[in-house]
Write a protein that holds these residues in place. Structure first.
Motif, PDB file in Angstrom:
ATOM      1  N   GLN A 193      53.367  48.360  45.121  1.00 39.16           N
ATOM      2  CA  GLN A 193      52.651  47.372  44.310  1.00 39.16           C
ATOM      3  C   GLN A 193      51.170  47.718  44.268  1.00 39.16           C
ATOM      4  N   VAL A 194      50.615  47.711  43.040  1.00 45.35           N
ATOM      5  CA  VAL A 194      49.172  47.865  42.905  1.00 45.35           C
ATOM      6  C   VAL A 194      48.684  46.627  42.132  1.00 45.35           C
ATOM      7  N   HIS A 195      47.639  45.995  42.644  1.00 42.73           N
ATOM      8  CA  HIS A 195      47.161  44.768  42.008  1.00 42.73           C
ATOM      9  C   HIS A 195      45.694  44.924  41.650  1.00 42.73           C
ATOM     10  N   VAL A 196      45.394  44.649  40.372  1.00 42.95           N
ATOM     11  CA  VAL A 196      43.997  44.689  39.932  1.00 42.95           C
ATOM     12  C   VAL A 196      43.613  43.242  39.569  1.00 42.95           C
ATOM     13  N   GLU A 197      42.550  42.766  40.195  1.00 42.83           N
ATOM     14  CA  GLU A 197      42.188  41.360  39.986  1.00 42.83           C
ATOM     15  C   GLU A 197      40.705  41.263  39.649  1.00 42.83           C
ATOM     16  N   PHE A 198      40.416  40.496  38.581  1.00 45.28           N
ATOM     17  CA  PHE A 198      39.016  40.302  38.201  1.00 45.28           C
ATOM     18  C   PHE A 198      38.700  38.809  38.237  1.00 45.28           C
ATOM     19  N   GLN A 199      37.537  38.500  38.875  1.00 50.53           N
ATOM     20  CA  GLN A 199      37.133  37.083  38.948  1.00 50.53           C
ATOM     21  C   GLN A 199      35.659  36.974  38.609  1.00 50.53           C
ATOM     22  N   ARG A 200      35.318  35.862  37.991  1.00 54.13           N
ATOM     23  CA  ARG A 200      33.910  35.639  37.653  1.00 54.13           C
ATOM     24  C   ARG A 200      33.588  34.200  38.047  1.00 54.13           C
ATOM     25  N   ASP A 201      32.538  34.059  38.852  1.00 55.31           N
ATOM     26  CA  ASP A 201      32.225  32.672  39.254  1.00 55.31           C
ATOM     27  C   ASP A 201      31.249  32.061  38.259  1.00 55.31           C
ATOM     28  N   ALA A 202      30.915  30.799  38.457  1.00 51.65           N
ATOM     29  CA  ALA A 202      30.076  30.077  37.505  1.00 51.65           C
ATOM     30  C   ALA A 202      28.713  30.729  37.342  1.00 51.65           C
ATOM     31  N   GLY A 203      28.212  31.328  38.412  1.00 49.00           N
ATOM     32  CA  GLY A 203      26.880  31.922  38.354  1.00 49.00           C
ATOM     33  C   GLY A 203      26.872  33.271  37.660  1.00 49.00           C
ATOM     34  N   GLY A 204      28.021  33.740  37.240  1.00 47.91           N
ATOM     35  CA  GLY A 204      28.086  35.037  36.537  1.00 47.91           C
ATOM     36  C   GLY A 204      28.305  36.195  37.461  1.00 47.91           C
TER      37      GLY A 204
END
Lengths: 718, 125
Positions: A599-610
Motif C-alpha cells: 500500500q502506498v498512500h499520498v495525502e494532502f492537507q491544507r489548514d485554515a492558515g494556508g
C-alpha cells in the motif's frame, strides 16, 4: 559403398591385398620353380645315361670285331697290339656296366634315384651270368703277352708257342662271342629303352608342370590386374573427393574449419576464412588465439568454457546452439590505419562424432554485419512507429490537456537545460554544478514521461541521464564533455517536437484549438489530475519492478493551483521511491506475514492558515540505516568515520544529498541518485521542511510541510 | 515412463516467474512438487521431494544457480536441470551447463518455448 566409414581414415579394406598378392607370387614361384628345376636336372641325368647306354650297346659288337681283327692279324703275322688293346678297353667298359648293374642295379645318377624298375632281376642275373661265361674266355687275352711270332731265315715268319696260344684263345673267345653277343646287346638295348621311357616320363611331367605354371601365371596376372584396377579406381575416387572438397572450400562463402581435440584449427579450412579474419596463418592456430585479438575478454572467457562444454558428449545440439556465446558476436579488427573496424560474425558449432566420441568440431563462420545492421535499423523503425502509435494511443486515451501540459512542461524544462548549458563556467566545480542541475531536470522529465506511459520519451530521457551520470562521474569536467550532452538534448527535443506534431494533428481539431502553435504555454489549469497521474506512475513502476502495489490518494484535488507543480514533482519522486525501495516483492511480503499487495498512500492537507502538508506513506520494509550509511560511503558522499558518527536523523539526511542511491545498477526506475535531491530542492524553494519517519519492516513516511504564502515564489521561479 | 508423472521442482527468486512456470500448460504432464526462491531452499526441497526435473534461475540470493546446479547434480546425478535465465546471462549459463545442467531456456519465454525445452530435456535422456 559408404562415403567415409570412419573418421578421416582411408578404407582399411584392401590394405592387405598387396601382401597377399606378393605371397601368392612367391608361393607360385617356389611351387613351380622347385619341381621344375628338379625335373630338368633329372632329365639331364637321364639324357646322359641314355647316351652312355647307347655307347655301350655297340660294345659287344665292337669286341667281337676286335677279336676277329686280332685273329686275322695273327694269321697274317701283322701287328696285333692295336686290336688287343681295343678288346681290353671293351671288356673294361662292359665290366664296369655289368658291375654297376649287378651291384646296385643302377646306371649313373639317374638310375640311382630311379632304380631300373623295368629291368627284371632274373633277366639281369642271366645277363650277368652270360657275361661271366663270355668273360672267362676273354680272360687269357687280357694279360700282357710276349711277341707271338718267331722270325727264322730258314722258315720265315711263323707263330711261336705264345702265338699259337693266343690264336687259340682268340678263336675260343670269338666262338663264345658269337653265342653271347646277341644276348648282351639285347640286354643293353633293353636297358637303354628303359631309360628312354623314364626320360620320356620326365619330359611329360615337365610339360604338365609348365602348362600348370602357365595357367597359374594367367590367373595370378588376372588377379593382379583386378587389384590394380581397384586401386586405381580408389585413387581416382580419392582424387575426385579431394578435388570436390577443394572446390567447396575455395568457393563457399562461410568460413569453415575443424577444431581438433587439442583446440587447434585443422590443416584445411575454407578460403573465405582468410578474408573473414584478415589473416593467413589460420591452419594449426589455436581457436583461442584466433578469437583473442577480435573479441572482448569476457566473450573470450565464455567462449572457452562453451567450447569445453562442446567436447563433452552428453550436451545436445539444440542446447549447444542456445548457449552459444559466439552467435552474432561483435568483432573488431585493426583496419591498418590505427583504427578499429567493427563487424558481426556468427559462429555455428557442430560436433563431428566418431562413434560416441566427439572427434572434432566443425565450425562455420558467417559475416552477419549487414543482417545485424538491418535488424537494428528495423528495431529503430519499429521504435519510431511504436512511438507514434504510443503517442496516438496516449492522445486518444489520455486527456489531451494532460499531454499538452506534459509537452509544455517538457519544452520549458528543455529550454532551462539549454540555458544551463549556455551558462558560462570556468572551473570544473562550476561545470559539475551545471551537470547536477541538468540531471535533476532530466530526471523529473523522465518521471513524468513514465507516469504518462510515454515509453519512448522515457527511454530517451534515460539515455540522456546515463550520459549525464557518465560526465558527472569524471574527476575533471570541461566544456568538451558537454558536446555529447547537446546531441542527447537535441534528440530529446526532436522527439518531443514530433510528438507535439502528432498531438497537434490528432487532438487539436477535436478540441477546436488554434492550430500552428507548436508548443502550448504552460497553464496550471491544463495540468492532469494528480491522482490519475500518480496512479499511472504507480502501475508502470510496479509492473517493471514485479511488485503488486495499490496506490491511494486523499485530498489531492484540494491542492491549490500554484502548488500543483511542486506537489506533483515531489509525489512522483516519493511514490516511485516507495515502490522501488520500500515495497517488497510479493513473496517476501507474504513471508513476513503481510498482504502480497503493498500500500502506498499520498495525502494532502491544507489548514485554515494556508499551511500545507503532503504525506507519502508506504507499508514496505522501512528505511535501513545500515544500507543508507553503506551506500553513502560507497558513493563517496561521506567518509566512513563521518557516517559512523551520524545519528539516525543525520543518516536520513544523506538521502537528500545529490548522488545518493542504494541501487548498484541504474534503470528507468532508480539508481541514479537524483530523485531525492529533486524533492529537497523543491522543498527548499518553497521554504518547507521534510520529516522522515520509518520503522524497520513496517513503514516509511515522508512528511513535507509547506508554509503559507510561498506558492507565489514558486510560480515566479517557474 | 508410464504411470506416475515426472516430478518438477521450480527454482526462481521471482514469484512471478515461479507462478508463470507452475501455471504454464507446458507442465501439465508433470507434477509440480515444489517451488524454491533460492539455492538453499532448492537443496532442501530436492531432498524432501526427490524431483526428476528442475527449472533453475541463475541469479538468486543465498546460493546462486551455478552453485545450486553443482550441489543438485552431486546429490542426484540423474536429475535433469533446465536453466531458465536471461540472454545476458549466457556466460553464467555456459558455466551452469559445464557443472551439469542439461538445458537452457532464455527469459522471457513463451509457453511453447517452455514446452519445447522440457520436451527436449526429456527426449535426450
Amino acid at each position: 559403398m559408404k562415403p567415409v566409414p570412419r573418421w578421416l581414415s582411408l578404407p582399411g579394406r584392401g590394405r592387405a591385398a598387396p601382401w597377399l598378392a606378393g605371397g601368392l607370387l612367391a608361393a607360385f614361384a617356389l611351387g613351380v620353380l622347385a619341381p621344375g628345376l628338379r625335373l630338368a636336372d633329372a632329365l639331364d641325368d637321364a639324357n646322359a645315361a641314355e647316351r652312355a647306354l647307347a655307347d655301350r650297346a655297340r660294345e659287344p659288337a665292337a669286341l667281337q670285331a676286335s677279336l676277329v681283327l686280332a685273329r686275322d692279324r695273327l694269321d697274317t703275322f701283322a701287328y696285333v697290339d692295336g686290336p688287343l688293346g681295343d678288346v681290353r678297353r671293351s671288356v673294361a667298359s662292359l665290366d664296369a656296366l655289368l658291375g654297376q648293374l649287378k651291384d646296385d642295379g643302377a646306371v649313373s645318377g639317374v638310375l640311382a634315384s630311379h632304380p631300373a624298375r623295368a629291368i627284371d632281376p632274373p633277366a639281369l642275373a642271366e645277363l650277368g651270368a652270360a657275361w661271366q661265361r663270355y668273360r672267362k674266355t676273354l680272360a687269357p687275352l687280357l694279360a700282357a703277352h710276349p711277341l707271338p711270332y718267331t722270325e727264322s731265315e730258314t722258315r720265315g715268319s711263323e707263330l711261336n708257342d705264345a702265338g699259337r696260344a693266343l690264336h687259340e684263345a682268340l678263336s675260343v673267345a670269338a666262338g663264345a662271342g658269337r653265342s653271347q653277343n646277341e644276348a648282351l646287346g639285347r640286354a643293353i638295348t633293353h636297358l637303354a629303352a628303359d631309360v628312354d621311357r623314364h626320360s620320356a616320363r620326365l619330359s611329360r611331367t615337365l610339360r604338365y608342370l609348365m602348362l600348370g605354371a602357365l595357367a597359374g601365371a594367367i590367373l595370378l596376372a588376372a588377379g593382379l590386374g583386378l587389384l590394380i584396377a581397384a586401386r586405381l579406381r580408389q585413387a581416382r575416387r580419392l582424387a575426385d573427393v579431394e578435388r570436390q572438397t577443394a572446390a567447396i572450400l575455395r568457393t563457399v562463402r562461410e568460413g569453415l574449419f575443424l577444431v581438433e581435440p587439442s583446440g587447434r584449427i585443422g590443416a584445411v579450412h575454407s578460403e573465405s576464412m582468410t578474408k573473414l579474419f584478415q589473416r593467413g596463418d589460420i591452419a594449426g592456430l589455436m581457436l583461442t588465439d584466433l578469437l583473442r585479438p577480435i573479441v572482448s575478454a569476457d566473450t573470450l572467457g565464455t567462449a572457452e568454457k562453451f567450447v569445453e562444454v562442446l567436447w563433452t558428449e552428453r550436451t545436445r545440439e539444440n542446447l549447444v546452439r542456445s548457449i552459444n556465446p559466439l552467435q552474432e558476436v561483435e568483432v573488431s579488427f585493426d583496419n591498418g590505419t590505427g583504427g578499429r573496424e567493427t563487424r558481426h560474425l556468427d559462429f555455428d558449432f557442430h560436433r563431428v562424432r566418431d562413434g560416441e566420441q566427439v572427434a572434432a568440431l566443425l565450425v562455420s563462420v558467417t559475416d552477419v554485419s549487414q543482417r545485424v545492421a538491418l535488424a537494428r535499423e528495423i528495431a529503430t523503425l519499429r521504435e519510431q512507429s511504436q512511438a507514434q502509435a504510443e503517442t496516438l494511443f496516449g492522445v486518444v486515451h489520455l486527456d489531451p490537456a494532460q499531454m499538452r501540459s506534459f509537452l509544455g512542461e517538457s519544452a520549458v524544462t528543455l529550454k532551462m537545460i539549454n540555458a544551463i548549458l549556455r551558462e558560462p563556467a570556468r572551473d570544473s566545480a562550476a561545470f559539475r554544478r551545471k551537470v547536477e542541475n541538468i540531471l535533476r531536470q532530466v530526471h523529473t522529465l523522465k518521471g513524468e514521461a513514465a507516469a504518462l506511459g510515454l515509453g519512448t520519451v522515457e527511454s530517451r530521457a534515460h539515455a540522456f541521464e546515463a550520459e549525464l551520470k557518465d560526465v558527472e562521474s569524471r574527476r575533471e569536467i570541461g566544456g568538451s564533455d558537454f558536446l555529447p550532452l547537446v546531441v542527447r538534448l537535441d534528440e530529446l527535443l526532436g522527439h518531443l517536437n514530433s510528438l507535439d506534431g502528432l498531438v497537434g494533428r490528432v487532438a487539436e481539431p477535436a478540441h477546436g484549438d488554434a492550430p500552428g502553435e507548436t508548443i502550448p504555454s504552460v497553464e496550471p489549469a491544463s495540468l492532469p489530475p494528480l491522482p490519475l497521474l500518480l496512479g499511472n506512475l504507480s502501475d508502470t513502476v510496479a509492473r517493471r519492478q514485479h511488485k503488486d502495489v495499490h496506490l491511494a490518494t486523499t485530498g489531492l484535488e484540494t491542492v491549490p493551483p500554484e502548488l500543483i507543480q511542486p506537489v506533483k514533482n515531489i509525489s512522483v519522486q516519493l511514490v516511485r521511491n516507495a515502490i522501488v525501495h520500500g515495497i517488497e516483492a510479493p513473496e517476501a511480503r507474504l513471508a513476513c506475514g503481510k498482504a502480497a499487495t503493498g500500500q502506498v498512500h499520498v495525502e494532502f492537507q491544507r489548514d485554515a492558515g494556508g499551511n500545507c502538508r503532503l504525506q507519502i506513506t508506504d507499508d514496505g520494509a522501512g528505511l535501513s540505516v545500515v544500507a543508507i550509511r553503506a551506500a553513502a560511503v560507497s558513493r563517496g558522499l561521506v567518509s566512513e568515520d563521518e557516517a559512523a558518527a551520524l545519528e539516525p536523523r543525520g543518516i536520513y539526511g544523506l538521502l537528500f544529498r545529490p548522488g545518493f542511491s542504494t541501487l548498484a545498477e541504474a534503470d528507468e526506475d532508480g539508481g541514479r541518485g537524483v530523485g531525492m535531491s529533486v524533492v529537497a530542492e523543491q522543498v527548499r524553494t518553497l521554504r518547507g521542511r521534510v520529516a522522515v519517519a520509518s520503522s524497520d519492516g513496517q513503514y516509511t513516511r515522508f512528511t513535507i510541510t509547506l508554509p503559507a504564502g510561498q506558492s507565489g515564489r514558486q510560480a515566479n521561479a517557474a | 515412463m508410464a504411470a506416475a508423472p515426472l516430478k518438477l521442482l521450480i527454482v526462481d527468486d521471482s514469484n512471478i516467474i515461479r507462478r508463470r512456470i507452475a501455471r504454464s500448460p507446458a507442465v501439465d504432464r508433470l507434477a509440480v512438487v515444489g517451488a524454491a526462491a533460492n539455492g538453499v531452499e532448492a537443496i532442501e526441497l530436492c531432498r524432501a521431494t526427490n524431483p526428476d526435473l528442475v527449472t533453475m534461475d541463475l541469479t538468486m540470493p543465498e546460493m546462486d544457480g551455478v552453485a545450486c546446479v553443482e550441489k543438485l547434480v552431486a546429490m542426484k546425478p540423474d536429475i535433469l536441470i533446465l536453466v531458465v535465465s536471461a540472454l545476458s546471462d549466457k556466460a553464467t549459463a555456459v558455466e551452469a551447463i559445464r557443472r551439469g545442467a542439461n538445458g537452457f531456456l532464455c527469459k522471457p519465454f513463451t509457453d511453447r518455448q517452455l514446452d519445447e525445452a522440457l520436451a527436449e530435456l526429456l527426449a535426450g535422456h
